[in-house]
Every structure is written in structure tokens, then in C-alpha cells.
Design an enzyme around this catalytic site. Structure first.
Site, PDB file in Angstrom:
ATOM      1  N   SER A 114       0.677  -1.322  -0.116  1.00 50.76           N
ATOM      2  CA  SER A 114       0.011  -0.002   0.017  1.00 50.76           C
ATOM      3  C   SER A 114       0.908   1.273  -0.014  1.00 50.76           C
ATOM      4  CB  SER A 114      -0.867   0.061   1.313  1.00 50.76           C
ATOM      5  OG  SER A 114      -1.921  -0.792   1.088  1.00 50.76           O
ATOM      6  N   LYS A 173      -0.280   3.632  -2.661  1.00 51.54           N
ATOM      7  CA  LYS A 173      -1.112   4.843  -2.594  1.00 51.54           C
ATOM      8  C   LYS A 173      -0.624   6.208  -2.556  1.00 51.54           C
ATOM      9  CE  LYS A 173      -4.803   1.660  -0.476  1.00 51.54           C
ATOM     10  NZ  LYS A 173      -4.125   0.470  -0.227  1.00 51.54           N
ATOM     11  N   SER A 184      -6.219   2.964   4.781  1.00 51.25           N
ATOM     12  CA  SER A 184      -5.533   2.478   3.368  1.00 51.25           C
ATOM     13  C   SER A 184      -6.494   1.663   2.742  1.00 51.25           C
ATOM     14  CB  SER A 184      -4.489   1.441   3.887  1.00 51.25           C
ATOM     15  OG  SER A 184      -3.625   1.160   2.866  1.00 51.25           O
ATOM     16  N   LYS A 243       3.063   6.485   5.172  1.00 47.74           N
ATOM     17  CA  LYS A 243       2.224   5.472   4.725  1.00 47.74           C
ATOM     18  C   LYS A 243       2.779   4.063   5.222  1.00 47.74           C
ATOM     19  CE  LYS A 243      -1.524   4.133   2.860  1.00 47.74           C
ATOM     20  NZ  LYS A 243      -1.747   2.785   3.784  1.00 47.74           N
TER      21      LYS A 243
END
Length: 306
Positions: free
Chosen positions: A88, A91, A147, A255
Site C-alpha cells: 500500500s 497509495k 488504506s 504510509k
């Protein structure tokens, strides 16, 4: 291996990252001057203080990097050019790319296909409801805090236009930033049969520095909990950040990520000694340890950089 002097090697396209030339439409400012990189002070080699300052913390993941966001100087590096799945962390590029063309108040409609995609792929979700229309700003919170793969799909579909078009833009933007060891296959980082994406700690640090130049993205990724109050266009939502580094002194974004193939990953940042340090950890096997390692790297990087 750690290196207190070497600059982050950026191509011509990535120079915009340092100078601010690629700022998003809603946050363009005058281009700052690139400061010179001064070598950090070095203590006597045999002193106890020297050993305490110079020795970096142990890193358990498969790859890592820590850079000074202002100068590009690399404070720590370990297999930073190793190509790996990044889960992720993908993202971050999705959020960055959306803000290059969208305004924070633009409305994005959640469709059934966005909800189905997140559920079918087994990804984390923001529990968005089909038919709701949320501002881009709130969609970014849905994307980056829990997320949400549903938020990623909705944003990519809207601003591609179409997911495949958006992914093409992600890869084109990566090339523009000098992220030459990165390949995106979707907007969320979920594994795809026969076409897994990849990146490196170095490339994700390049992106992290650029992303944190955007005031809105920095605000979003540094928020521990966000509530989008009910309006005429959507129900109320509350999302909590999966980044457990937040709450530590000086911590800023960025993140988290996890898949079986990627392991536990973390793009992180923190202010130390008046400087913003940005780091990336890839391929960690213990979820909680990545946050402890990031905290230790930031503390160490703040000492060796003065």
C-alpha cells in the site's frame, strides 16, 4: 550500510522534487533555491561519543533508506535499489497524482464497482458506501488512513479516466520524478496475478519527499483520526491511521503497507534538529518493529546530521 554524506542520486526529472517545480495545482509556490549540502560534523574516531553517534540502529527489513528532505543527503542506506513489491505504499503515488489535477473540494462518487473491488481483492477498506459523493480531501483521508482500496479504485477510476489510464499516469509520473526502478500495476498495491508491481526504497523516498511538499497531503498523512461529518451527499465516516509512528515527537506521515509478498513496509518522516527526514523500510517481517526501527532511524539521523 550507512552513509552520512552521499546525496540522493536524482535524475533530471527528479530535480523538480527538490526545487519544488512539480508542486500540485492547488499548492504552487515560488521555487525555492537548492541549498548546498554541508558535510556533517565528525567527532574523533575513537571517542565513545563518536561511536554512539555514528553507529546506526539495526534494521531488520530487506531494504531501507533515510534522507534529508531539504538537501537530498542520504543518512542511511541498505539495499536501497532492490526491486520489491511495496504493497500500500503505492497509495502515496495515487494521492500525489490525484492532487496534480483535482481540487480538494471536488466531489467523487463511490460506485458499486469500487466497493466490490476492495472486497474481492481482500484489501483493506474505508467502508465507503456506493452512491455517496465525497470531496477529494475526504477521499484522501479514506485512502491514506485506513488504506482504503475502495477509495483508491474510486479515485483512479475518476481521474484516469479509468483505472488503466490512471495507472499509466502513475508510471509516467514515476519516470518524471526519476523513479526508474518502479512499476505500478494498480492504484492500491494489491498483488495481481502475473503482473506484480515493484519499487525500491530509494524510489519511494524520492516520492515521499515530493509528496510531503504538498501541504494537504502532509496534513492528511500526519492525521491520526479523521471524521467526515454527514452531509447531503454522503453519510458520516470516521477513519483511523494505521501508522503507529504518529504521536511520537516530530513524526510526520507517511504510509504503511502489507501483503504476504511485500511483508510489512513503511514510508515515514519526522522532524529532527530542525530538519525533515524521510525514510522507507521494506520487507519487514514483524509489523510493530517497523515503527520502532523508524523511530530509531529518525533519532539517529537527527544526531548525525548536525
Amino acid at each position: 550500510m550507512h552513509d552520512r554524506k552521499a546525496p540522493l542520486l536524482l535524475g533530471a526529472g527528479a530535480l523538480a522534487l527538490i526545487t519544488g517545480l512539480a508542486a500540485p495545482a492547488h499548492a504552487r509556490t515560488a521555487t525555492p533555491q537548492v541549498p548546498s549540502v554541508a558535510a556533517p560534523a565528525v567527532l574523533p574516531a575513537d571517542s565513545a561519543a563518536s561511536r554512539a553517534v555514528i553507529d546506526p540502529p539495526r534494521v531488520y527489513g530487506k531494504a531501507a533508506i533515510l534522507v534529508d528532505a531539504e538537501t537530498g543527503a542520504v543518512r542511511f542506506r541498505e539495499a536501497e535499489n532492490r526491486r520489491m513489491p511495496i504493497a500500500s505504499l503505492t497509495k502515496t503515488m495515487t494521492a500525489y497524482l490525484v492532487l496534480k489535477s483535482a481540487k480538494p473540494g471536488d466531489l467523487v462518487e463511490v460506485r458499486p464497482e469500487d466497493v466490490r473491488y476492495a472486497r474481492a481483492g481482500g484489501g483493506t477498506t474505508a467502508y465507503l458506501r456506493a452512491g455517496d459523493r465525497l470531496p477529494v480531501k475526504d477521499m484522501l483521508y479514506a485512502l491514506m488512513l485506513p488504506s482504503g482500496a475502495d477509495a483508491a479504485h474510486a479515485l483512479a477510476r475518476t481521474y484516469g479516466p479509468g483505472v488503466s489510464g490512471f495507472v499509466a499516469k502513475m508510471n509516467a509520473t514515476a519516470r518524471q520524478l526519476g523513479m526508474n526502478d518502479t512499476s505500478y500495476v494498480n492504484a492500491d498495491g494489491l498483488p495481481m496475478p502475473g503482473s506484480d508491481g515493484y519499487s525500491t526504497a530509494r524510489d519511494q523516498a524520492v516520492l515521499g519527499v515530493q509528496a510531503l511538499r504538498d501541504p494537504l497531503l502532509r496534513q492528511v498523512t500526519s492525521t491520526r483520526r479523521h471524521t467526515a461529518a454527514r452531509t447531503a451527499t454522503h453519510r458520516s465516516y470516521t477513519w483511523s491511521n494505521t501508522n503507529k509512528l504518529l504521536g511520537s515527537p516530530g513524526a510526520v506521515g507517511l504510509k504503511t503497507g502489507f501483503t504476504r509478498a511485500a511483508g510489512f513496509s513503511l514510508a515515514f518522516a519526522g522532524e529532527r534538529a530542525g530538519r525533515l527526514l524521510v525514510g522507507v523500510l521494506l520487507g519487514e517481517s514483524v509489523s510493530s518493529r517497523r515503527f520502532d526501527t523508524a523511530r530509531a532511524l529518525l533519532d539517529w539521523g537527527g544526531r548525525v546530521g548536525v
